[in-house]
Design an enzyme around this catalytic site. Structure first.
Site, PDB file in Angstrom:
ATOM      1  N   LEU A 171       0.787  -1.226   0.000  1.00  0.00           N
ATOM      2  CA  LEU A 171       0.000   0.000   0.000  1.00  0.00           C
ATOM      3  C   LEU A 171       0.823   1.281   0.000  1.00  0.00           C
ATOM      4  O   LEU A 171       0.357   2.328   0.425  1.00  0.00           O
ATOM      5  CB  LEU A 171      -0.947   0.025   1.212  1.00  0.00           C
ATOM      6  CG  LEU A 171      -1.814  -1.224   1.446  1.00  0.00           C
ATOM      7  CD1 LEU A 171      -2.675  -1.034   2.683  1.00  0.00           C
ATOM      8  CD2 LEU A 171      -2.693  -1.498   0.253  1.00  0.00           C
ATOM      9  N   CYS A 172       2.046   1.221  -0.476  1.00  0.00           N
ATOM     10  CA  CYS A 172       2.875   2.423  -0.530  1.00  0.00           C
ATOM     11  C   CYS A 172       2.978   3.113   0.821  1.00  0.00           C
ATOM     12  O   CYS A 172       3.016   4.339   0.902  1.00  0.00           O
ATOM     13  CB  CYS A 172       2.308   3.427  -1.542  1.00  0.00           C
ATOM     14  SG  CYS A 172       3.135   3.309  -3.113  1.00  0.00           S
ATOM     15  N   ASN A 173       2.964   2.324   1.877  1.00  0.00           N
ATOM     16  CA  ASN A 173       3.076   2.928   3.193  1.00  0.00           C
ATOM     17  C   ASN A 173       3.917   2.011   4.074  1.00  0.00           C
ATOM     18  O   ASN A 173       3.414   1.352   4.979  1.00  0.00           O
ATOM     19  CB  ASN A 173       1.673   3.132   3.791  1.00  0.00           C
ATOM     20  CG  ASN A 173       1.714   4.076   4.977  1.00  0.00           C
ATOM     21  OD1 ASN A 173       2.461   3.843   5.920  1.00  0.00           O
ATOM     22  ND2 ASN A 173       0.944   5.138   4.923  1.00  0.00           N
TER      23      ASN A 173
END
Ligand SMILES: *Cc1c(COP(=O)(O)O)cnc(C)c1O
Length: 833
Positions: free
Chosen positions: A389-391
């Site tokens: 999730l790009c986190n």
């Protein structure tokens, strides 16, 4: 207008969707945090605008150019007003996306002569984290409390120009972070620390009020496609009081300079009128900016305000959260494990946005693979997001992944978006569903129904055979137990004992971390072994899971004349550690005659350490993970030549070696093979057999053998309350399977021995025992055997935590099954199939 019944409003959206979002027909779109959708009217009005007007490049002087320039300035103003930002106090720079806005700020800091300090919050999007690579010093704040503590310390702790960045809303789980931080930082740090607010996730479903410049962040970035669905554009809003930071910006491009001299002299005059003129290099995305104007109008016509969208989506998210968190399997086990921050509440738009991040558990409490969820979702037309999730910070924190585990997972082939997403019984990513302005209660209920239909087991599936029991009871009537567990992290070096009570992972290819490394000759590339280099026994590796390190200590005579007695390397196969030099790249190490690709460590300190210790030029090398991002599975993560050999060895029997009674009754199993190699996933020996061997050695006046010389992983012993004389040495010759605790193992065949067993593991000296006595008592057809090759039998992969994270411990009870018993045992029969 704002006080509407949420259910009625939902009906309105339902109707509007028919007209304006035809692309949503037959699909449930739950990825608004990726991008929301554009309305049909936006595209129609935009295209009408494009075909009826002539727009030129605003850098020209013609009338069409002036038209463009005027409209761009109008849109700029309009967008500032959307966030209640006074154009006297703020400027807005058009950028490609939020990331480009972040980079523009980063560039300004990088152009400060002395470098800069950068602080960022754990929940930051990847694009914020990357800024640290340009910073002279950086710090990741791992919690709000850390930020609070830091904010309360007055003044800046560094003389460097400083920037603190955080997301207004986590793009992972939608948590909304406090918006008063910029003001507080400005006060306590006396304007020595600039603030960068990443509002990309927030403003898609929430208003943002920059009405008070004292409260406002110095820099705010957004992605406009996340608000309006179209156009693909971002914005950077800059507080004019903080604009001096850009004075030192070095780069200029077309559009940001008045004059450039570049032949005999080199100078240029930058534009100085407005901040955005100085920062918008090149031709603006003029058509996108005009589309933005249209998109803003349509958005306003359809939804009214961001405030309304916020209420609507908060209402939907609360419903979704409630439904997902109440789903249960027939046996009461919860289905969705939701990653919600304890300080945020679904339905409260101050602390929580309309995003839910979660993983699914089966009825046994094991994790369901996200790849599986994603595939089913695709088939059923649900659009959602899974993975990291790009986190990275938020995901690692929520999943409890240590940095070394992430690196290790990475080395094991785990990548954003591939299939092996459960490693060491932990998910490596999440499922994210996110709502937007045009989401409806029907989307919510369809998704909940989808989860219920495919993932709720109610009652628990009965067509799955009850055996092998997922919660196999540990054997109770057993008279045997695990006396010790040992692993040999570096092939042929000393053993490391698994501490009693520690649950140790078993994999198809052996005990975790066993023979993960080896030493290879610098000249030939062959793996070193104790047979030739007995002193390897004095190299003592140990596994430090807390620190994520393999520690290596020199013991005994190896310490003489050497200054450094201990080094450590990360447990994770960090690709930067390995040699790039062509000579050793992908070098083929010969392990027991088999070609195995091992990667050598590039560090000369590591090579020197081992070379000095052994007196032979060698490198440390590591067996690489297989798959490199393809479809490697948990159980065969690593390539170790012997796995293949087992398949080849199936049924390979040495005639007459052992009494062959078992083949008679067995038709459905291959007969117990005898392996011709001396490598196997796990080596098991029996304490009683060792005692018997040592008794015989002592009768002859020889030196008793230590268990370690046999390089055993598992030593099985009779329980202490076992009556004297009831010991059964070599009973293992007849074992076909064993159960240790909750795990099952197959006995693959006896282990053939060589003179390596004669190296004393404490002094590295050679003796004639135990080989001589073994040869007299355990020789069959000219070959000498002691101990049993063993391999773990994995249970149904995705069922219970016992299957996903198989472990055994010192002290576990052991139950052997002989061939004649095994056959009757249903439980085992289904295991072998
Ligand atoms: C989407 C997003 C970004 C990145 O936006 P881009 O437009 O892809 O550059 C950054 N931060 C957050 C919080 C986001 O949600």
């Amino acid at each position: 207008m704002d006080v509407v019944d949420p259910v009625k409003y939902d009906h309105t959206i339902e109707e509007l969707r028919e007209r304006e979002y035809p692309m949503l027909q037959g699909t449930t779109y739950l990825d608004h945090a990726g991008t929301t959708l554009y309305a049909k009217s936006t595209i129609e009005r935009f295209s009408a605008d494009m075909v009826s007007n002539l727009y030129g490049n605003p850098h020209s002087a013609s009338t069409p150019s002036q038209l463009t320039a005027r409209r761009v300035e109008d849109v700029r103003l309009r967008l500032l007003r959307l966030f209640n930002a006074d154009p006297g106090k703020f400027d807005m720079v058009f950028v490609a996306n939020a990331t480009a806005g972040i980079k523009l700020v980063m560039d300004a800091f990088r152009d400060q002569e002395e470098g800069f300090w950068y602080g960022y919050h754990r929940d930051s999007h990847t694009s914020l984290i990357g800024v640290r690579e340009s910073a002279k010093q950086h710090r990741c704040f791992t919690s709000d409390i850390e930020v609070e503590q830091w904010m309360n310390e007055s003044g800046s702790q560094t003389p460097l120009p400083s920037l603190f960045a955080y997301p207004a809303q986590s793009n992972m789980n939608g948590r909304r972070l406090p918006l008063d931080w910029p003001r507080r930082i400005r006060l306590t740090k006396e304007s020595a620390v600039y603030t960068l607010l990443d509002a990309a996730a927030l403003v898609s479903t929430s208003p943002l009020n920059l009405g008070d410049p004292e409260f406002a962040p110095d820099f705010t970035v957004l992605s406009l496609y996340k608000v309006f669905g179209f156009p693909d554009l971002g914005a950077l809003i800059i507080r004019k009081d903080s604009s001096c930071l850009f004075d030192k910006r070095r780069y200029f491009g077309g559009g940001t300079v008045e004059m450039v001299v570049c032949l005999k002299e080199q100078w240029h005059a930058k534009k100085t009128d407005t901040l955005h003129e100085c920062l918008e290099d090149g031709t603006l995305p003029i058509h996108s900016i005009m589309a933005l104007d249209t998109a803003m109008s349509v958005h306003r016509d359809l939804f009214g305000s961001l405030g309304r969208i916020s209420k609507h989506t908060a209402f939907l998210a609360a419903d979704l959260y409630k439904s997902l968190s109440s789903l249960q399997h027939g046996n009461g086990v919860g289905v969705c494990h939701i990653y919600k921050d304890p300080t945020s509440f679904y339905g409260d738009s101050r602390t929580q946005g309309p995003i839910i991040a979660f993983n699914i558990r089966n009825h046994l409490g094991g994790w369901v693979s996200n790849a599986e969820v994603e595939k089913l979702a695709a088939v059923k037309n649900f659009q959602l997001r899974t993975g990291g999730l790009c986190n990275p910070g938020g995901v690692a924190y929520s999943l409890g992944l240590a940095p070394w585990e992430m690196r290790e997972n990475f080395s094991a082939g785990q990548r954003c978006g591939n299939d092996n997403d459960i490693i060491r019984s932990k998910p490596t990513g999440m499922i994210r569903v996110s709502l937007g302005p045009m989401s409806t209660l029907k989307d919510v209920s369809s998704f909940v129904e989808f989860v219920r239909e495919f993932f709720v087991q109610n009652p628990p599936l009965m067509d799955v055979p009850p055996v092998p029991p997922p919660h196999a009871e540990p054997p109770t009537l057993s008279h045997l137990h695990v006396e010790s567990l040992s692993i040999y992290p570096i092939k042929s070096c000393a053993a490391w004992s698994v501490p009693p009570g520690k649950a140790w992972e078993v994999r198809r290819e052996g005990l975790a971390w066993d023979r993960e490394w080896c030493l290879v000759h610098q000249g030939t590339g062959a793996a070193l072994s104790q047979k030739r280099y007995p002193k390897m026994a004095l190299i003592q590796p140990s596994i430090d899971l807390d620190e994520g390190l393999l520690r290596i200590r020199l013991t005994g005579s190896l310490q003489r004349g050497i200054q450094i007695h201990e080094i450590a390397v990360p447990l994770s196969a960090d690709p930067r550690m390995f040699s790039e030099k062509a000579m050793y790249k992908d070098l083929t190490a010969k392990v027991c005659g088999d070609s195995i690709h091992a990667k050598t460590y590039g560090s000369s300190e590591i090579s020197t350490f081992f070379t000095q210790a052994l007196g032979v030029a060698c490198h440390l090398a590591r067996f690489p993970a297989v798959g490199n991002g393809t479809s490697s599975t948990t159980s065969s993560r690593r390539f170790k030549g012997y796995l293949q050999k087992f398949q080849k060895a199936g049924g390979m029997r040495i005639p007459g070696a052992f009494p062959d009674t078992r083949t008679l009754a067995l038709t459905n199993w291959v007969s117990k093979p005898i392996l011709l190699s001396n490598e196997s996933p796990i080596l098991t020996i029996s304490r009683s057999s060792l005692n018997r061997l040592n008794e015989l050695i002592k009768i002859e006046g020889g030196k008793a053998a230590q268990a370690e010389v046999f390089r055993a992983n598992i030593v099985i012993a009779e329980n202490l309350d076992c009556p004297p004389g009831a010991e059964r040495p070599y009973a293992e010759d007849d074992w076909r399977y064993i159960q240790i605790g909750q795990q099952f193992f197959e006995m693959l065949g006896p282990c053939r021995r060589c003179q390596m067993v004669c190296v004393d593991q404490h002094t590295a000296e050679r003796d004639q025992e135990p080989f001589v006595t073994l040869s007299k008592t355990r020789r069959f057809d000219g070959r000498v055997y002691f101990g049993e090759h063993t391999c773990h039998l994995p249970m149904d992969e995705a069922s219970s935590p016992f299957a996903q994270n198989p472990t055994i411990s010192v002290g576990d009870p052991v139950r052997p099954f002989r061939d004649d018993e095994a056959e009757e045992d249903l439980c085992l029969q289904s295991l072998v199939s």
